[in-house]
Design an enzyme around this catalytic site. Sequence first.
Site, short mmCIF file in Angstrom:
data_model
loop_
_atom_site.label_atom_id
_atom_site.label_comp_id
_atom_site.label_asym_id
_atom_site.label_seq_id
_atom_site.Cartn_x
_atom_site.Cartn_y
_atom_site.Cartn_z
N ASP A 102 0.56 -1.28 0.03
CA ASP A 102 0.23 0.12 -0.14
C ASP A 102 1.09 1.43 -0.08
OD1 ASP A 102 1.30 0.69 2.76
OD2 ASP A 102 -0.55 -0.93 4.02
N ARG A 103 0.48 2.64 0.14
CA ARG A 103 1.14 3.66 -0.35
C ARG A 103 2.54 4.33 0.84
NH1 ARG A 103 -0.36 8.38 -3.18
NH2 ARG A 103 -2.20 7.13 -3.73
#
Length: 235
Positions: A102-103
């Site tokens: 994820d980011r």
Amino acid sequence: MKLVRLLANLGYGSRKQATSLCRQGRVTDASGEVLYADDVVDPAEVRVDGVPLDPPHGLVLMLHKPVGYTCSTKDPGRVVYDLLPPRFRLRNPALSPVGRLDRDTTGLLLMTDDGTLLHRIVSPKSALPKVYVATLARDLRGDEAAVFASGALLLESDDKPLMPAGMEVLGPRCARLTLHEGRYHQVRRMFAAVGNHVEALHRERIGGLTLAPLAEGAWRALTGEDVARLFGTAT
């Protein structure tokens, strides 16, 4: 395969643009002799502006993903493809992340255009260990390792318990986890299930591969020996 098709498949441009590269004399063999669009070539012998051609189909690379990048081509913000040569985004077959970070998660990300290899890596049958270091919002309470190793932890919205996972305490608010599956936001959800919150997450190993000495934001193409090491079959 004809040179023009090879160049287009590797993202050097459309067939028209690849033909133009050849006409400009920018595509040569290793000795400097100009190649033509219809030539049938060995990719290893091709140079574009004097630089060896990117690896053909079967490319596998590792990227040290920084925080703030997503594993997507559609996100309006920064994406992992921004860290690679622009033509890598245009390859055919496409270069895809092997699983996702994820980011806000950093660390080891594999990417490949080999669909068979991608599925082999992510398949539960491979059970490749994935090792993460998590920095937590609150002190560990002491029973997390036993809970994670039990094989009985059921995450919210899941209908199947997690496979047993290993945990090593690195500090009051830091732990190393070894997983053998890859569910959505798994590490974050595991700690949420025991009343904690992950503030920072870093993946440091997949199978037998680690990031060292790859700097943050850097990448490198993997060799056949690297891929064998990934599966623990290197000699």
